[in-house]
Design a protein around this motif. Sequence first.
Motif, PDB file in Angstrom:
ATOM      1  N   CYS A 151      25.541  12.294  21.400  1.00  0.00           N
ATOM      2  CA  CYS A 151      26.721  11.594  21.910  1.00  0.00           C
ATOM      3  C   CYS A 151      27.483  12.464  22.917  1.00  0.00           C
ATOM      4  N   ARG A 152      27.658  13.727  22.572  1.00  0.00           N
ATOM      5  CA  ARG A 152      28.379  14.626  23.472  1.00  0.00           C
ATOM      6  C   ARG A 152      27.622  14.834  24.782  1.00  0.00           C
ATOM      7  N   ARG A 153      26.300  14.881  24.727  1.00  0.00           N
ATOM      8  CA  ARG A 153      25.509  15.063  25.948  1.00  0.00           C
ATOM      9  C   ARG A 153      25.628  13.842  26.864  1.00  0.00           C
ATOM     10  N   ILE A 154      25.658  12.653  26.272  1.00  0.00           N
ATOM     11  CA  ILE A 154      25.828  11.447  27.083  1.00  0.00           C
ATOM     12  C   ILE A 154      27.201  11.459  27.753  1.00  0.00           C
ATOM     13  N   GLU A 155      28.231  11.769  26.963  1.00  0.00           N
ATOM     14  CA  GLU A 155      29.588  11.783  27.501  1.00  0.00           C
ATOM     15  C   GLU A 155      29.745  12.800  28.627  1.00  0.00           C
ATOM     16  N   ALA A 156      29.035  13.919  28.508  1.00  0.00           N
ATOM     17  CA  ALA A 156      29.154  14.983  29.512  1.00  0.00           C
ATOM     18  C   ALA A 156      28.255  14.759  30.727  1.00  0.00           C
ATOM     19  N   GLY A 157      27.463  13.702  30.697  1.00  0.00           N
ATOM     20  CA  GLY A 157      26.576  13.420  31.818  1.00  0.00           C
ATOM     21  C   GLY A 157      25.360  14.327  31.874  1.00  0.00           C
ATOM     22  N   LEU A 158      25.021  14.952  30.747  1.00  0.00           N
ATOM     23  CA  LEU A 158      23.855  15.839  30.709  1.00  0.00           C
ATOM     24  C   LEU A 158      22.614  15.076  30.269  1.00  0.00           C
ATOM     25  N   ALA A 159      22.382  13.940  30.914  1.00  0.00           N
ATOM     26  CA  ALA A 159      21.227  13.115  30.589  1.00  0.00           C
ATOM     27  C   ALA A 159      20.689  12.477  31.852  1.00  0.00           C
ATOM     28  N   ARG A 160      19.390  12.529  32.018  1.00  0.00           N
ATOM     29  CA  ARG A 160      18.738  11.919  33.174  1.00  0.00           C
ATOM     30  C   ARG A 160      17.829  10.799  32.674  1.00  0.00           C
ATOM     31  N   PRO A 161      17.948   9.605  33.226  1.00  0.00           N
ATOM     32  CA  PRO A 161      17.121   8.498  32.745  1.00  0.00           C
ATOM     33  C   PRO A 161      15.659   8.657  33.125  1.00  0.00           C
ATOM     34  N   ARG A 162      14.787   8.157  32.305  1.00  0.00           N
ATOM     35  CA  ARG A 162      13.365   8.058  32.626  1.00  0.00           C
ATOM     36  C   ARG A 162      12.831   6.768  32.018  1.00  0.00           C
ATOM     37  N   ARG A 163      11.654   6.334  32.395  1.00  0.00           N
ATOM     38  CA  ARG A 163      11.177   4.996  32.046  1.00  0.00           C
ATOM     39  C   ARG A 163      10.203   4.962  30.872  1.00  0.00           C
ATOM     40  N   SER A 164       9.476   6.007  30.657  1.00  0.00           N
ATOM     41  CA  SER A 164       8.437   5.992  29.632  1.00  0.00           C
ATOM     42  C   SER A 164       9.012   6.211  28.239  1.00  0.00           C
ATOM     43  N   TYR A 165       8.356   5.654  27.211  1.00  0.00           N
ATOM     44  CA  TYR A 165       8.718   5.922  25.821  1.00  0.00           C
ATOM     45  C   TYR A 165       7.798   6.966  25.208  1.00  0.00           C
ATOM     46  N   ALA A 166       7.076   7.686  26.036  1.00  0.00           N
ATOM     47  CA  ALA A 166       6.312   8.827  25.534  1.00  0.00           C
ATOM     48  C   ALA A 166       7.291   9.876  25.026  1.00  0.00           C
ATOM     49  N   PHE A 167       6.934  10.553  23.937  1.00  0.00           N
ATOM     50  CA  PHE A 167       7.824  11.561  23.384  1.00  0.00           C
ATOM     51  C   PHE A 167       7.054  12.866  23.227  1.00  0.00           C
ATOM     52  N   ASP A 168       7.795  13.941  23.081  1.00  0.00           N
ATOM     53  CA  ASP A 168       7.161  15.224  22.828  1.00  0.00           C
ATOM     54  C   ASP A 168       8.019  16.013  21.856  1.00  0.00           C
ATOM     55  N   ILE A 169       7.459  17.088  21.344  1.00  0.00           N
ATOM     56  CA  ILE A 169       8.189  17.988  20.467  1.00  0.00           C
ATOM     57  C   ILE A 169       8.025  19.414  20.991  1.00  0.00           C
TER      58      ILE A 169
END
Length: 359
Positions: free
Chosen positions: A316-334
């Motif tokens: 939540c804090r990262r979204i509010e701070a704008g520290l998120a870049r959108p992408r289209r794929s639902y591929a995930f990694d660890i």
Amino acid sequence: MRTSICILGLETSCDETGIAVYDSERGLLADALHSQVAMHQAYGGVVPELASRDHIARTLPLVEQTLVRAGCGLADIDAVAYTRGPGLAGALLVGAGLAAALAMAVDKPLIGIHHLEGHLLSPLLSDPALKFPFVALLVSGGHTMLLDVAALGNYRLLGETVDDAAGEAFDKSAKLLGLGYPGGPELARMAAFGHAEAFSLPRPKLHSGDLDFSFAGLKTAVLTRVNQLGANVCEQSRADLAAATQEAITDVLVKKAMDAMQRTGRRVLVVAGGVGANRRLREKLDASCASAGVRVHYPALQWCTDNGPMIAYAACRRIEAGLARPRRSYAFDIKPRWDLSELAEGETFEAGVEAPASA
């Protein structure tokens, strides 16, 4: 129209399954936690394969339970967050895979959160008035480090362990003393009945001049004392050695933390991670910080160990701070091994989520 951000968070990095729903305006709506301690006790430590299997069985039912308690459906969630790392690979994959499936099912964003950042921010769950900047003493599992936290995502490493972490020193010493799993809390309980001055133990790197830690030598010293006491050691001697061990570990943590405060000039210290629940550590830090005119903050006890709220809150804090870049794929990694400094690059989402206009 709702302007808040509502996050579903999943934590499955090791031996706790933690789920939470956090809303940026209403706070923590609901959470659930299942600990695997009872299952791993028979083995004296975490068995990765068993941990992963248990996460598979527990995670989805806990998600459903938490959503009901929060009074919302999956479609009401704005993003799904999961622990991307560090942690056990198999355990991380369970949370990441389910989070991706849930996010895809309702076409919502997916965000992978750094486990240590979750711990780092957990004191803000208990005290929303806590503000950046501050120095953080992060003592979680295999990690012991001091960080200068200028802002969300802006973390400068001041010092870290060069071998065993404080949590490992607690757990390994407890095992040498014949105590159960998890060792840290068991050693602390026994230490309450002991006299720390009965044994002289080293404080590694206490006066090294840097802010790094080292606890491997302390563990060896405890082993030496245990061997000297022999197999028929009395309970009082075990309690005394437990107290001496706890005193040595906490002496080092407090000294290094106060040195970090002096070097950085910060006036706020944040303590996070499982060892942050240790009562003796809190007593000594409270006294030292009061003497130095420093404010110290801890997470609530239920949020010292791994939990879902810290993951949902960090997202939540990262979204509010704008520290998120959108992408289209639902591929995930660890990332079972993940340096906290990499977070400076920002996190990624499967689709865009914009912070409310008031954020």
